[in-house]
Scaffold this active site. Structure first.
Site, PDB file in Angstrom:
ATOM      1  N   VAL A 168       0.902  -1.156   0.000  1.00 37.34           N
ATOM      2  CA  VAL A 168       0.000   0.000   0.000  1.00 37.34           C
ATOM      3  C   VAL A 168       0.940   1.204   0.000  1.00 37.34           C
ATOM      4  O   VAL A 168       1.531   1.519   1.030  1.00 37.34           O
ATOM      5  CB  VAL A 168      -0.924   0.022   1.235  1.00 37.34           C
ATOM      6  CG1 VAL A 168      -1.771   1.287   1.243  1.00 37.34           C
ATOM      7  CG2 VAL A 168      -1.799  -1.223   1.276  1.00 37.34           C
ATOM      8  N   PRO A 169       1.123   1.846  -1.157  1.00 37.00           N
ATOM      9  CA  PRO A 169       2.187   2.844  -1.309  1.00 37.00           C
ATOM     10  C   PRO A 169       1.871   4.193  -0.664  1.00 37.00           C
ATOM     11  O   PRO A 169       1.735   5.223  -1.329  1.00 37.00           O
ATOM     12  CB  PRO A 169       2.325   2.957  -2.826  1.00 37.00           C
ATOM     13  CG  PRO A 169       0.938   2.687  -3.328  1.00 37.00           C
ATOM     14  CD  PRO A 169       0.386   1.629  -2.401  1.00 37.00           C
ATOM     15  N   CYS A 170       1.804   4.195   0.652  1.00 35.38           N
ATOM     16  CA  CYS A 170       1.476   5.411   1.388  1.00 35.38           C
ATOM     17  C   CYS A 170       2.509   6.511   1.176  1.00 35.38           C
ATOM     18  O   CYS A 170       2.202   7.691   1.367  1.00 35.38           O
ATOM     19  CB  CYS A 170       1.274   5.114   2.863  1.00 35.38           C
ATOM     20  SG  CYS A 170       2.653   4.265   3.641  1.00 35.38           S
ATOM     21  N   HIS A 171       3.707   6.145   0.741  1.00 40.43           N
ATOM     22  CA  HIS A 171       4.723   7.163   0.450  1.00 40.43           C
ATOM     23  C   HIS A 171       4.320   8.041  -0.735  1.00 40.43           C
ATOM     24  O   HIS A 171       4.847   9.130  -0.903  1.00 40.43           O
ATOM     25  CB  HIS A 171       6.089   6.513   0.189  1.00 40.43           C
ATOM     26  CG  HIS A 171       6.129   5.622  -1.003  1.00 40.43           C
ATOM     27  ND1 HIS A 171       5.671   4.314  -0.964  1.00 40.43           N
ATOM     28  CD2 HIS A 171       6.548   5.831  -2.272  1.00 40.43           C
ATOM     29  CE1 HIS A 171       5.829   3.771  -2.152  1.00 40.43           C
ATOM     30  NE2 HIS A 171       6.367   4.671  -2.967  1.00 40.43           N
ATOM     31  N   ARG A 172       3.372   7.595  -1.538  1.00 38.03           N
ATOM     32  CA  ARG A 172       2.904   8.356  -2.700  1.00 38.03           C
ATOM     33  C   ARG A 172       1.803   9.357  -2.350  1.00 38.03           C
ATOM     34  O   ARG A 172       1.269  10.021  -3.231  1.00 38.03           O
ATOM     35  CB  ARG A 172       2.392   7.397  -3.773  1.00 38.03           C
ATOM     36  CG  ARG A 172       3.469   6.473  -4.310  1.00 38.03           C
ATOM     37  CD  ARG A 172       2.936   5.518  -5.351  1.00 38.03           C
ATOM     38  NE  ARG A 172       3.963   4.549  -5.703  1.00 38.03           N
ATOM     39  CZ  ARG A 172       3.715   3.322  -6.138  1.00 38.03           C
ATOM     40  NH1 ARG A 172       2.464   2.898  -6.297  1.00 38.03           N
ATOM     41  NH2 ARG A 172       4.706   2.517  -6.432  1.00 38.03           N
TER      42      ARG A 172
END
Length: 175
Positions: free
Chosen positions: A138-142
């Site tokens: 889950v690419p929360c860094h994006r």
């Protein structure tokens, strides 16, 4: 449920993940040692002694994909099954929308809130991202602030790690 643990080294430090069958329950990365990764993981998702004993036995394919991603190989991990049972319906919608953000792209907390049907709930989206048990998958860094600010990042080394991930993906506009 029979949890198993895997620890492995990546170009960004040690990673630990715990899963059951084909479902990922929690993941952490960027640690100085396997033990530090397990300790961090245990704080967000308690790992049983039996799972720790089964170290390196769970989902080596996913481990290899994560290492390749850190080496610059684009992978959006959308096929990876994750456990969402601990989330509210809003949290599930936010996680689902976050997983659709492509490699090298970003969205704002406000954009995710709107798409999740709760415009004005940017802070709530931030809370869901801060509690994300499966970063990278889950690419929360994006997810960034509406004015292009990075916002926060709850993983090891915080915003430094978020900058590295965004730079790896070629999105340095907010770095």
């Amino acid at each position: 449920m029979s949890l198993a643990l895997n620890t492995f080294r990546t170009p960004l430090g040690w990673c630990a993940m715990v899963g059951d069958g084909d479902t990922l329950h929690a993941l952490t990365f960027g640690h100085r040692s396997a033990g530090a990764a397990i300790q961090w993981l245990d704080e967000i998702f308690p790992v049983s002694p039996a799972a720790s004993a089964a170290r390196a036995s769970w989902n080596r394919t996913l481990a290899n994909r994560i290492v390749a991603m850190f080496e610059g190989e684009p992978d959006e991990f959308r096929d990876v099954k994750i456990d969402l049972s601990h989330l509210t319906p809003f949290g599930r919608r936010v996680i689902s929308l976050c997983r659709k953000i492509g490699w090298g792209e970003t969205r704002s907390y406000g954009q995710l809130a709107s798409k999740a049907g709760s415009s004005g709930a940017a802070r709530a989206v931030g809370s869901v991202m801060a509690a994300n048990r499966t970063p990278l998958i889950v690419p929360c860094h994006r997810v960034i602030g509406s004015a292009g600010a990075l916002g926060g990042y709850s993983g090891p080394s915080g915003l430094t790690t978020k900058r590295k991930l965004l730079a790896l993906e070629g999105d340095c506009a907010c770095c």
